[in-house]
Design a protein around this motif. Structure first.
Motif, mmCIF file in Angstrom:
data_model
loop_
_atom_site.group_PDB
_atom_site.id
_atom_site.type_symbol
_atom_site.label_atom_id
_atom_site.label_comp_id
_atom_site.label_asym_id
_atom_site.label_seq_id
_atom_site.Cartn_x
_atom_site.Cartn_y
_atom_site.Cartn_z
ATOM 1 N N ASN A 125 32.223 -26.793 30.339
ATOM 2 C CA ASN A 125 33.370 -26.067 30.913
ATOM 3 C C ASN A 125 33.208 -24.548 30.924
ATOM 4 O O ASN A 125 34.119 -23.850 31.353
ATOM 5 N N ASN A 127 33.147 -22.501 28.393
ATOM 6 C CA ASN A 127 33.713 -21.804 27.234
ATOM 7 C C ASN A 127 32.606 -21.312 26.300
ATOM 8 O O ASN A 127 31.450 -21.728 26.405
ATOM 9 N N HIS A 149 37.985 -19.282 25.685
ATOM 10 C CA HIS A 149 37.895 -19.286 27.140
ATOM 11 C C HIS A 149 37.125 -18.056 27.615
ATOM 12 O O HIS A 149 36.762 -17.179 26.823
ATOM 13 N N GLN A 150 36.905 -17.979 28.915
ATOM 14 C CA GLN A 150 36.145 -16.873 29.489
ATOM 15 C C GLN A 150 36.736 -15.513 29.142
ATOM 16 O O GLN A 150 36.010 -14.529 29.018
ATOM 17 N N SER A 153 40.380 -15.877 25.024
ATOM 18 C CA SER A 153 41.540 -16.561 24.447
ATOM 19 C C SER A 153 41.116 -17.860 23.773
ATOM 20 O O SER A 153 40.113 -18.483 24.124
ATOM 21 N N ALA A 155 40.504 -21.501 22.623
ATOM 22 C CA ALA A 155 40.386 -22.752 23.371
ATOM 23 C C ALA A 155 40.341 -23.981 22.477
ATOM 24 O O ALA A 155 40.414 -25.096 22.974
#
Length: 360
Positions: A125, A127, A149-150, A153, A155
């Protein structure tokens, strides 16, 4: 991050394979190049240093680098970078982005609450997964494996094996915790490597003896599929000043095809002498599952097998610094490459060193 993934069957099949690791590795690694980053360089208001983990994303060509800043200078963070690599050598490293790693509530990690050590791209995904050593000296903070996350944040977080928790009398030692992180079995296995032995597993390496640390294989829901003992080398030299010395695992990297074969990097430091960094090929076949073994010092177990692949002292590098990060890079002239990074500890007497090796 509690995605179920059925890898236990795959692992059982792999354990049944009878192929053995070679007794000696061939001389099949060469230096492609090395480069450094300026000490304490500023990038978008952050101090670049303490780079203890690196990973290459073959989908995008980007590298991820994680700083082990414990939110002392700026909040815990990871960088992305371009690392030009070709048959002609290694070009200048160019940072392209910095992302602050955030807690579930969207705020940065407070000072001293995390100690980032390794980082991996999630090929499922996109991440970033990262490990943290936790804390024993000032307070008890468990180690962790988390994902971002990218945008940095939160995940998710992987539940860890119970014996890796910080307890008053047992568990990891200070600064000898989750230094290594990698994905295996196509991303279905999350593999964490301890730098040194647990308290109950005995004394850390000295010039007189090595030690046993632990490598833990889990699925994405946190279930421990297997835990094995890794045999650490003894410390390579005595300190002429009687100062600090150690040896431990700083990185683990899946073979990419076989969930039972890995590369493991050991870094030994001796005050007044310097660093020794060795990369081993490691085979888990036949190793005892130690997840229910309370003390590796009290029970006889069979550790993983390891074969020396590369000793960085043999490549004519400008220096062998505190190398802690390791990733597969892109293929160059049909050869697999390894890209390494050193953690300068934010010290002007050390360097942020990027090294590229090719496997013949």
């Amino acid at each position: 991050m509690r995605i179920k993934h059925a890898v236990t069957g795959l692992f059982a099949v792999a354990l049944a394979m009878s192929a053995a690791a070679p007794a000696h590795a061939e001389d099949r690694v060469r230096l492609l190049g090395e480069t450094t980053l300026p000490h304490a360089m500023d990038y978008e208001g952050t101090t670049v240093g303490g780079l203890s983990g690196i990973d290459f994303d073959p989908r995008t060509g980007r590298y991820a680098l994680i700083s082990d800043d414990r939110s002392d200078r700026q909040p815990a963070r990871a960088y992305t970078a371009d690392v030009p690599l070709s048959a002609d050598g290694l070009g200048p490293v160019r940072l392209t982005e910095v992302r602050t790693l955030l807690r579930p509530d969207g705020t940065p990690y407070p000072k001293g609450t995390v100690d980032p050590e390794d980082v991996r791209w999630d090929q499922w995904n996109g991440n970033l997964w990262w490990s943290s050593e936790g804390e024993r000296a000032a307070q008890l903070i468990d180690p962790s494996i988390r994902a971002a996350h990218q945008d940095g944040s939160f995940a998710g977080e992987l539940p860890l094996a119970p014996n890796l928790a910080m307890r008053p009398e047992t568990g990891p030692k200070q600064n000898e915790v989750l230094e290594g992180l990698t994905f295996a079995a196509g991303g279905g296995l999350v593999v964490g490597a301890m730098e040194g032995p647990l308290i109950e597993d005995g004394e850390s390496p000295t010039t007189e003896h090595g030690a046993l640390s632990r490598i833990t294989l889990q699925n994405r829901s946190g279930e421990v599929v297997r835990q094995v003992a890794y045999p650490l080398d003894e410390v390579f030299a005595p300190s002429p000043t009687g100062g600090f010395s150690n040896n431990g695992v700083t990185a683990i990297l899946a073979d990419g095809q076989d969930p039972l074969r890995y590369l493991v990097m050991e870094r030994s430091f001796v005050t007044g002498v310097g660093n020794s960094v060795r990369i081993y090929e490691v085979d888990l076949r036949g190793a005892t599952d130690v997840q229910d073994v309370e003390s590796l010092a009290q029970e006889q177990v069979r550790p993983v097998r390891k074969t020396l692949l590369a000793d960085l002292s043999e490549f004519g590098l400008s220096t062998v610094d505190n190398v802690e990060g390791m990733t597969w890079g892109p293929q160059v002239d049909g050869a697999r490459t390894l890209v390494l990074v050193s953690d300068d500890n934010f010290s002007p007497e050390q360097t942020t060193q990027v090294i590229a090796l090719a496997l013949k």
